[in-house]
Design a protein around this motif. Structure first.
Motif, short mmCIF file in Angstrom:
data_model
loop_
_atom_site.label_atom_id
_atom_site.label_comp_id
_atom_site.label_asym_id
_atom_site.label_seq_id
_atom_site.Cartn_x
_atom_site.Cartn_y
_atom_site.Cartn_z
N THR A 37 0.91 -1.19 -0.04
CA THR A 37 -0.05 -0.07 0.05
C THR A 37 0.89 1.31 -0.10
OG1 THR A 37 -1.68 -1.20 1.28
CG2 THR A 37 -1.79 1.27 1.23
N ARG A 38 1.85 1.24 0.75
CA ARG A 38 2.93 2.38 0.84
C ARG A 38 3.48 2.54 -0.34
NH1 ARG A 38 3.78 -0.03 5.85
NH2 ARG A 38 6.03 -0.53 5.09
N ASP A 39 4.01 1.66 -0.99
CA ASP A 39 4.53 1.57 -2.36
C ASP A 39 3.70 2.20 -3.25
OD1 ASP A 39 6.82 0.68 -1.30
OD2 ASP A 39 6.69 -1.51 -1.94
N HIS A 40 2.53 1.79 -3.44
CA HIS A 40 1.61 2.51 -4.40
C HIS A 40 1.36 3.78 -4.11
CE1 HIS A 40 -1.26 2.26 -7.55
NE2 HIS A 40 -2.19 1.95 -6.88
N LEU A 41 1.34 4.22 -2.58
CA LEU A 41 1.07 5.64 -2.58
C LEU A 41 2.36 6.63 -3.02
CD1 LEU A 41 -0.26 5.74 1.12
CD2 LEU A 41 -1.33 6.78 -0.83
N PHE B 268 -16.23 9.16 -14.43
CA PHE B 268 -15.26 8.38 -14.11
C PHE B 268 -14.45 7.87 -15.67
CE2 PHE B 268 -18.04 5.04 -13.84
CZ PHE B 268 -17.52 4.08 -14.49
N THR B 269 -13.03 7.93 -15.64
CA THR B 269 -12.47 7.26 -16.57
C THR B 269 -11.55 6.10 -15.75
OG1 THR B 269 -12.32 9.06 -17.96
CG2 THR B 269 -10.62 7.44 -18.25
N GLY B 270 -11.74 4.83 -16.30
CA GLY B 270 -11.02 3.67 -15.76
C GLY B 270 -11.95 2.64 -15.58
N SER B 271 -11.58 1.72 -14.47
CA SER B 271 -12.23 0.57 -14.40
C SER B 271 -13.72 0.91 -13.89
CB SER B 271 -11.53 0.08 -12.97
OG SER B 271 -12.62 -1.05 -12.50
N LYS B 272 -14.69 0.05 -14.01
CA LYS B 272 -16.07 0.28 -13.87
C LYS B 272 -16.34 0.32 -12.65
CE LYS B 272 -17.71 -1.23 -18.36
NZ LYS B 272 -18.72 -1.89 -19.19
N PRO C 89 -5.18 2.14 -10.84
CA PRO C 89 -5.14 0.67 -10.63
C PRO C 89 -5.17 0.27 -9.23
CG PRO C 89 -3.37 1.39 -12.20
CD PRO C 89 -3.88 2.81 -11.53
N PHE C 90 -5.88 -0.88 -9.15
CA PHE C 90 -5.96 -1.50 -7.64
C PHE C 90 -4.58 -2.07 -7.23
CE2 PHE C 90 -10.53 -1.65 -8.83
CZ PHE C 90 -11.08 -1.57 -7.61
N LEU C 91 -4.18 -1.75 -5.90
CA LEU C 91 -2.93 -2.33 -5.67
C LEU C 91 -2.89 -2.01 -4.21
CD1 LEU C 91 -0.43 -4.08 -6.68
CD2 LEU C 91 0.74 -1.76 -6.52
N GLY C 92 -2.62 -3.22 -3.28
CA GLY C 92 -2.59 -2.93 -1.95
C GLY C 92 -3.87 -2.74 -0.96
N ASN D 187 -14.38 -7.53 -3.22
CA ASN D 187 -14.44 -8.23 -2.05
C ASN D 187 -13.09 -8.92 -1.73
OD1 ASN D 187 -15.11 -10.11 -4.02
ND2 ASN D 187 -15.88 -11.33 -2.15
N LYS D 188 -12.01 -8.61 -2.56
CA LYS D 188 -10.65 -9.12 -2.19
C LYS D 188 -9.81 -8.24 -2.78
CE LYS D 188 -11.51 -14.07 -2.49
NZ LYS D 188 -10.99 -15.42 -3.05
N THR D 189 -8.44 -7.98 -2.23
CA THR D 189 -7.46 -6.91 -2.49
C THR D 189 -7.26 -7.11 -3.98
OG1 THR D 189 -5.81 -8.33 -1.55
CG2 THR D 189 -6.84 -6.65 -0.11
N ASN D 190 -6.53 -6.19 -4.58
CA ASN D 190 -6.08 -6.18 -5.95
C ASN D 190 -6.96 -6.40 -7.00
OD1 ASN D 190 -3.51 -5.33 -4.63
ND2 ASN D 190 -2.71 -7.29 -4.58
N GLU D 191 -8.17 -6.15 -6.66
CA GLU D 191 -9.35 -6.33 -7.65
C GLU D 191 -9.56 -7.96 -8.08
OE1 GLU D 191 -10.47 -4.08 -11.94
OE2 GLU D 191 -8.41 -4.20 -11.22
N LYS D 192 -9.34 -8.45 -6.93
CA LYS D 192 -9.57 -10.14 -7.27
C LYS D 192 -10.82 -10.61 -6.81
CE LYS D 192 -4.54 -11.18 -6.74
NZ LYS D 192 -3.54 -11.94 -5.72
N GLY D 193 -11.68 -9.94 -6.24
CA GLY D 193 -12.82 -10.25 -5.76
C GLY D 193 -14.12 -10.47 -7.02
N HIS D 194 -15.10 -11.50 -6.73
CA HIS D 194 -16.22 -11.48 -7.59
C HIS D 194 -17.21 -10.47 -7.34
CE1 HIS D 194 -17.68 -14.12 -4.39
NE2 HIS D 194 -18.68 -13.68 -4.63
#
Length: 263
Positions: free
Chosen positions: A14-18, A171-175, A214-217, A180-187
């Motif tokens: 998370t800190r690295d993404h920041l 917005f522009t980007g992901s819808k 982008p999702f990260l952390g 429900n999981k980190t890094n955009e992995k949830g259903h």
């Protein structure tokens, strides 16, 4: 400016993404929610972002926690910090009126959620300048914003948003902004992190646009609000103006609600 539900500042990812966001986009203001740490720890952890100004709200145990960080050159006047909302007055230049930034971490608990949105509705009756409501609002504004059906609560809040004269910037980007999981992995997915603005903001900042980074952390993606079309930013254009009337108005409103101006 950036708004992000970080789901805890303790994670290196998370800190690295920041750090990457700061390096690539150089936001003037950053609003972080769910820091999950005390104010003293928030101050230490966010030092790597090198913001000279800050306002922190401690978490309760491992829940909550807010941080507002901003650069020099446009002193922010925080006139209200309560119920996971931070209201700030700033002015972009002498030719424009002051504007109100309402950074909000929307509650999922019914009583606090109701209190937050009723406060914003009351506040809207006294707003005649540019105004945005930005953050993890935890509300859906359209049927396309969630993988599950809308609750009646969301419909009620949508009516408040309409009554307050606020509009979804889009917005522009992901819808979606949450899974429900980190890094955009949830259903399960939803767009619950939003930028709502009034017509005066559109008038004063017609080139405003919101990017879903982008999702990260985290299970939320960061939001990046751009207020001008030029890629090269003009430095030190934010200036402080007299906010006496704003403070008086909010003071009266909060007294009616039986609460304090600052946490």
């Amino acid at each position: 400016m950036v708004s992000w539900n970080v789901q805890g500042l303790g994670w290196k990812e998370t800190r690295d993404h920041l750090k990457d966001i700061a390096r690539l986009h150089d936001p003037d203001i950053s609003f972080l929610v769910e820091t999950k740490c005390a104010e003293s720890k928030e101050k230490v952890i966010t030092q790597f972002l090198q913001y000279p100004n800050s306002h922190f709200v401690s978490s309760i145990g491992m829940s909550g926690g807010l941080a507002v960080l901003w650069k020099d050159g446009f002193p922010c006047d925080i006139i209200c910090s309560k119920d996971n909302m931070v209201h700030i007055i700033i002015t972009t230049d002498a030719s424009k009126q002051e504007c109100l930034l309402s950074y909000v971490y929307g509650s999922t608990q019914w009583e606090l959620k109701k209190q937050q949105w009723e406060f914003l509705e009351d506040l809207s009756e006294n707003i005649f300048q540019s105004w945005i409501v930005l953050g993890d609002l935890n509300v859906h504004v359209s049927k396309e914003d969630a993988s599950t059906s809308l609750a009646s609560l969301d419909n009620w809040i949508c009516q408040i948003i309409n009554n307050a004269g606020l509009m979804d910037l889009g917005f522009t980007g992901s819808k979606h902004t949450w899974t429900n999981k980190t890094n955009e992995k949830g259903h399960k997915r939803a767009r619950i992190d939003l930028d709502l603005l009034n017509s005066n903001w559109i008038r004063d900042y017609p080139d405003s646009r919101l990017l879903h980074l982008p999702f990260l952390g985290s299970d939320h993606c960061p939001l990046l609000l751009l207020t001008e079309s030029k890629s090269v930013k003009h430095r030190n254009v934010w200036k402080f103006r007299d906010v006496g009337l704003w403070i008086k108005m909010l003071w009266v409103l909060l007294l009616v609600r039986g609460t304090n101006l600052l946490i």
